[in-house]
Write an enzyme that holds these catalytic residues in place. Structure first.
Site, PDB file in Angstrom:
ATOM      1  NE  ARG A  82      -2.520   0.867   3.594  1.00 15.88           N
ATOM      2  CZ  ARG A  82      -3.209   0.549   4.704  1.00 15.88           C
ATOM      3  NH1 ARG A  82      -4.453   0.104   4.603  1.00 15.88           N
ATOM      4  NH2 ARG A  82      -2.655   0.667   5.884  1.00 15.88           N
ATOM      5  CE  LYS A 184      -2.585   4.459   7.267  1.00 16.41           C
ATOM      6  NZ  LYS A 184      -4.050   4.474   7.502  1.00 16.41           N
ATOM      7  CD  GLU A 220     -11.812   5.832   4.419  1.00 10.80           C
ATOM      8  OE1 GLU A 220     -11.363   5.097   5.310  1.00 10.80           O
ATOM      9  OE2 GLU A 220     -11.165   6.141   3.411  1.00 10.80           O
TER      10      GLU A 220
END
Ligand SMILES: *Cc1c(COP(=O)(O)O)cnc(C)c1O
Length: 341
Positions: A82, A184, A220
């Site tokens: 990721r 992220k 989210e």
């Protein structure tokens, strides 16, 4: 400080400096060999790319002791991959997956005294991150970067049991279509700070972000993905290109299907259908699952039948199974538990 001097059960979620951290620098088109250092401080030029244009990404994972006494991490290869994806989107040089996992091993082994005992509920949180380090004033990617991982012991996320939380539908957006919601990046958090401080001031625990294009679909929260349980026991989780792909959520979906025989649906979830669900939870590394008891949409309360006293029964089963796998009480799927020592 050694293992014995920390009161594990009273640790919060804060930074405690540990002995060693990993550093590697990228310069002239290549990462150096990297290694551990005792120096917890970073000295940067005043014009460093990260300070001017927020070119920074991060990861979060935990090291902990299993029932049989090993120190392990959970699926660190997925954090590594990721971070590669995050790096590419911000024009940063990816740190190789195998080197990421090796660096995690080195940091954990070097700070093993800070890994809390099995059963304490405390864990050692690992924070890998990378940032543009050389001076950048015209808007462009940096040409030099630093990759680091530090470790900090953190207390049990829920002291005295997981109480369901109340969240509100947020009027601010966290991610735009074709933006950076799926990586992220520190920037996704910087712009959520106003909204979370405001939510707390209004008495809510978290913000539920909607898709910014239509504001009809659930995305989210600032740092956790949603799972919902239908009245007939199906797991439903929102599908969107602007959600951060949580490793906890992906693991829970696997657990639901393969361990609990549940049906799992990853699909668009509309705000208007929330009242149809039996249970709701937020998932991420820190808490694994935080139960949600109530969603407030501009004064209108959507209360899940699981209530405000405890985690819903299916959410609890998911939580117990995944944490059982993590702690070595239940056999893990191949490759999930990465033994360090
Ligand atoms: C890190 C993060 C999560 C949780 O991901 P995990 O891999 O499960 O820890 C969810 N949403 C956002 C926005 C995140 O940054």
């Amino acid at each position: 400080m050694s293992n014995k001097q920390i009161d594990w059960s009273n640790l919060g979620f804060g930074y405690i400096q540990t002995d060693k951290r990993y550093v590697s620098n990228y310069k002239d088109g290549a990462w150096d060999e990297g290694g551990l250092t005792e120096d917890a401080n970073i000295v940067l030029n005043e014009c460093a790319g990260v300070l001017q244009y927020a070119q920074t990404i991060f990861e979060g994972l935990k090291a902990y002791r299993t029932e049989d006494g090993h120190i392990v991490t959970f699926r660190p290869d997925l954090n590594a991959q990721r971070m590669v994806d995050s790096a590419k989107r911000l024009q940063m040089p990816p740190f190789p997956v195998e080197r990421f996992v090796e660096a995690v091993e080195q940091v954990v082994a070097a700070n093993a005294d800070f890994v809390p005992p099995y059963g304490s509920g405390a864990t050692m949180y690992l924070r890998p991150y990378m940032f543009g380090s050389n001076p950048v004033i015209g808007v462009k990617p940096a040409s030099e970067y630093q990759f680091r991982i530090f470790a900090t012991p953190v207390g049990p996320y829920f002291k005295g049991g997981a109480k369901p939380i109340t969240i509100r539908v947020c009027d601010y957006d966290r991610a735009a279509p074709h933006g950076t919601g799926h990586i992220k990046a520190g920037l996704n958090y910087a712009m959520s700070l106003y909204a979370i401080v405001d939510a707390h001031e209004q008495g809510y625990d978290e913000n539920m972000y909607l898709d910014s294009a239509t504001r009809t679909k659930v995305e989210e929260t600032g740092g956790a993905n949603f799972i919902f349980i239908t009245k007939d026991g199906k797991l439903v989780t929102p599908k969107s290109d602007t959600i951060l792909p949580s490793i906890t959520r992906r693991s829970l979906c696997h657990v639901a299907k393969e361990y609990l025989g549940m049906e799992v649906e990853e699909r668009e979830v509309y705000l208007s259908e929330l009242g149809d669900f039996a249970e709701c939870g937020l998932c991420g590394t820190a808490a694994v699952i935080s139960p949600v008891g109530k969603v407030v949409d501009h004064g209108k309360e959507i209360c899940f039948p699981s209530g405000m006293d405890e985690m819903g029964p299916i959410t609890k089963k998911l939580y117990d199974t995944l944490t059982g796998i993590q702690m070595g009480r239940i056999e893990a799927p191949e490759g999930w538990i990465h033994v360090i020592k």
